[in-house]
Design a protein around this motif. Structure first.
Motif, mmCIF file in Angstrom:
data_model
loop_
_atom_site.group_PDB
_atom_site.id
_atom_site.type_symbol
_atom_site.label_atom_id
_atom_site.label_comp_id
_atom_site.label_asym_id
_atom_site.label_seq_id
_atom_site.Cartn_x
_atom_site.Cartn_y
_atom_site.Cartn_z
ATOM 1 N N VAL A 1 27.479 -19.936 -13.108
ATOM 2 C CA VAL A 1 27.650 -19.247 -12.005
ATOM 3 C C VAL A 1 26.448 -19.102 -11.207
ATOM 4 C CG1 VAL A 1 28.697 -17.031 -10.944
ATOM 5 C CG2 VAL A 1 29.864 -18.286 -12.749
ATOM 6 N N VAL B 1 34.310 -23.433 -11.100
ATOM 7 C CA VAL B 1 33.381 -22.345 -10.407
ATOM 8 C C VAL B 1 32.629 -23.267 -9.310
ATOM 9 C CG1 VAL B 1 33.067 -20.607 -12.170
ATOM 10 C CG2 VAL B 1 31.179 -22.340 -11.848
ATOM 11 N N ILE C 1 30.659 -18.286 -4.621
ATOM 12 C CA ILE C 1 31.806 -19.161 -5.195
ATOM 13 C C ILE C 1 32.639 -19.435 -3.954
ATOM 14 C CG2 ILE C 1 33.867 -19.362 -6.641
ATOM 15 C CD1 ILE C 1 32.396 -17.854 -8.712
ATOM 16 N N ARG D 1 39.973 -20.217 -11.452
ATOM 17 C CA ARG D 1 40.044 -20.051 -9.907
ATOM 18 C C ARG D 1 40.971 -19.040 -9.515
ATOM 19 N NH1 ARG D 1 35.922 -22.350 -7.084
ATOM 20 N NH2 ARG D 1 37.356 -22.347 -5.112
ATOM 21 N N ILE E 1 39.078 -15.704 -10.015
ATOM 22 C CA ILE E 1 38.078 -15.416 -9.066
ATOM 23 C C ILE E 1 38.809 -15.003 -7.547
ATOM 24 C CG2 ILE E 1 36.564 -16.693 -7.535
ATOM 25 C CD1 ILE E 1 36.109 -18.407 -10.112
ATOM 26 N N PRO F 1 32.013 -13.102 -16.791
ATOM 27 C CA PRO F 1 32.805 -12.937 -15.585
ATOM 28 C C PRO F 1 32.181 -11.775 -14.611
ATOM 29 C CG PRO F 1 34.108 -13.127 -17.535
ATOM 30 C CD PRO F 1 32.818 -13.268 -17.952
ATOM 31 N N LEU G 1 31.093 -13.493 -11.519
ATOM 32 C CA LEU G 1 32.142 -13.772 -10.737
ATOM 33 C C LEU G 1 32.236 -12.731 -9.446
ATOM 34 C CD1 LEU G 1 34.814 -15.210 -13.213
ATOM 35 C CD2 LEU G 1 33.205 -16.522 -11.777
#
Length: 340
Positions: free
Chosen positions: A20, A48, A158, A242, A245, A261, A264
């Motif tokens: 990420v 991601v 993202i 996904r 997210i 995470p 994220l």
């Protein structure tokens, strides 16, 4: 940037947070220098990277592909297919070093600072601390740029589609019956190593306080043991990466252990409240959003580990002393007036 190479094969095989953290770096390099990237990573982390405007292709590998002889075969295939590309090593492990050893094109690697981190862990020296002033995205970009830009320019990104956001909204309103415009607090109570995990009873107490104040929460993530396996608001293991997210992107806050995470939330501009204990901001993996916050008591014994995998002679006091009351008070201060 001195290199004139336009196409790069990027290597970052794992883990989730590390992958990420490359996304904002590649967006910056792609936009500023018109570079194209072909990204090599493990299959489970590839989602991601979807829709990233400067990643032209994601090359996904399984764990079997990374076994020694299988990896040598992958190296041979990669050399043939991307023989005119530069190699951008953002992992710096044995596999990437094997690939670099036989690569014929331009090669750039990021400064991993393994020795410096270990030296700071052992000595707490300000000299080593100063050398760790850059966060991980800034260290990544130093592979191609001698002087890294500011933290804000390299924040992870993202790229969700409108369809993904719409599906997530429909899931929340139709499946979970959450009224539109409800403020949602996402919780990620899991971590790779136990030392980085806030006690389970603390998460349950925090949820109890949120319920008493009519704050809506959701548990997200993947773990062998869900926090509240029979509760409809515990989505552990029930959403894809996904989907997770996209749900995060519709929330107002993320409270999380130091984990993949955690990044994220930053990557979709959701304020993050991260709980740190055995690890340190000096390692460079902290959330970097303008509204992100790290709760770290900075006890004399902390940091005690590079990754939080070590056993603790103080019974994980650095995490236990962060009380649910403390976290809840911080949450109320950080929410919009409608939530407080």
């Amino acid at each position: 940037m001195s290199s004139k190479t336009q196409n790069w094969l990027v290597v970052r095989l794992s883990a989730l947070g590390d992958v990420v953290l490359t996304t904002g770096v590649l967006a910056y390099l792609g936009q500023k220098y018109n570079l194209n990237f072909y990204f090599l990573t493990k299959k489970q982390f590839a989602p991601v990277l979807e829709n990233h405007p400067y990643i032209k292709k994601v090359i996904s590998l399984t764990d079997q592909d990374l076994h020694f002889w299988a990896w040598l075969k992958q190296v041979s295939n990669l050399k043939k297919e991307y023989q005119n590309f530069g190699l951008l090593d953002l992992h710096q492990n044995l596999r990437s070093k094997i690939l670099k050893f036989t690569w014929r094109g331009n090669i750039s690697s990021y400064p991993k600072l393994s020795f410096t981190r270990r030296a700071y862990l052992l000595t707490r020296s300000k000299l080593f601390q100063k050398k760790l002033k850059f966060n991980v995205p800034q260290r990544y970009i130093k592979a191609l740029c001698k002087n890294p830009p500011g933290i804000s320019e390299l924040r992870p990104k993202i790229y969700l589609t409108e369809e993904e956001k719409l599906r997530a909204q429909n899931f929340l309103t139709s499946n979970l019956k959450i009224p539109t415009n409800t403020q949602i607090i996402c919780l990620h109570p899991y971590a790779t190593h136990p030392a980085k995990s806030w006690p389970e009873k603390y998460w349950l107490k925090l949820i109890e306080m949120m319920d008493n104040h009519s704050l809506y929460w959701l548990v997200l993530g993947r773990n062998k043991k869900p926090l509240l396996p029979d509760h409809p608001q515990d989505l552990t293991n029930k959403t894809s990466l996904r989907q997770t997210i996209a749900i995060l992107a519709l929330s107002q806050h993320l409270i999380t252990n130091d984990s993949g995470p955690m990044h994220l939330g930053t990557a979709v501009n959701v304020p993050v409240l991260a709980l740190f204990g055995p690890t340190s901001k000096e390692w460079g993996f902290y959330p970097s959003g303008e509204k992100d916050m790290v709760v770290h008591l900075q006890l004399p014994c902390s940091p005690c580990s590079l990754h939080g995998q070590d056993k603790c002679k103080n019974n994980y006091r650095c995490m236990r002393d962060i009380t649910p009351e403390m976290v809840f008070k911080l949450l109320l201060k950080r929410l919009t007036p409608a939530g407080g």
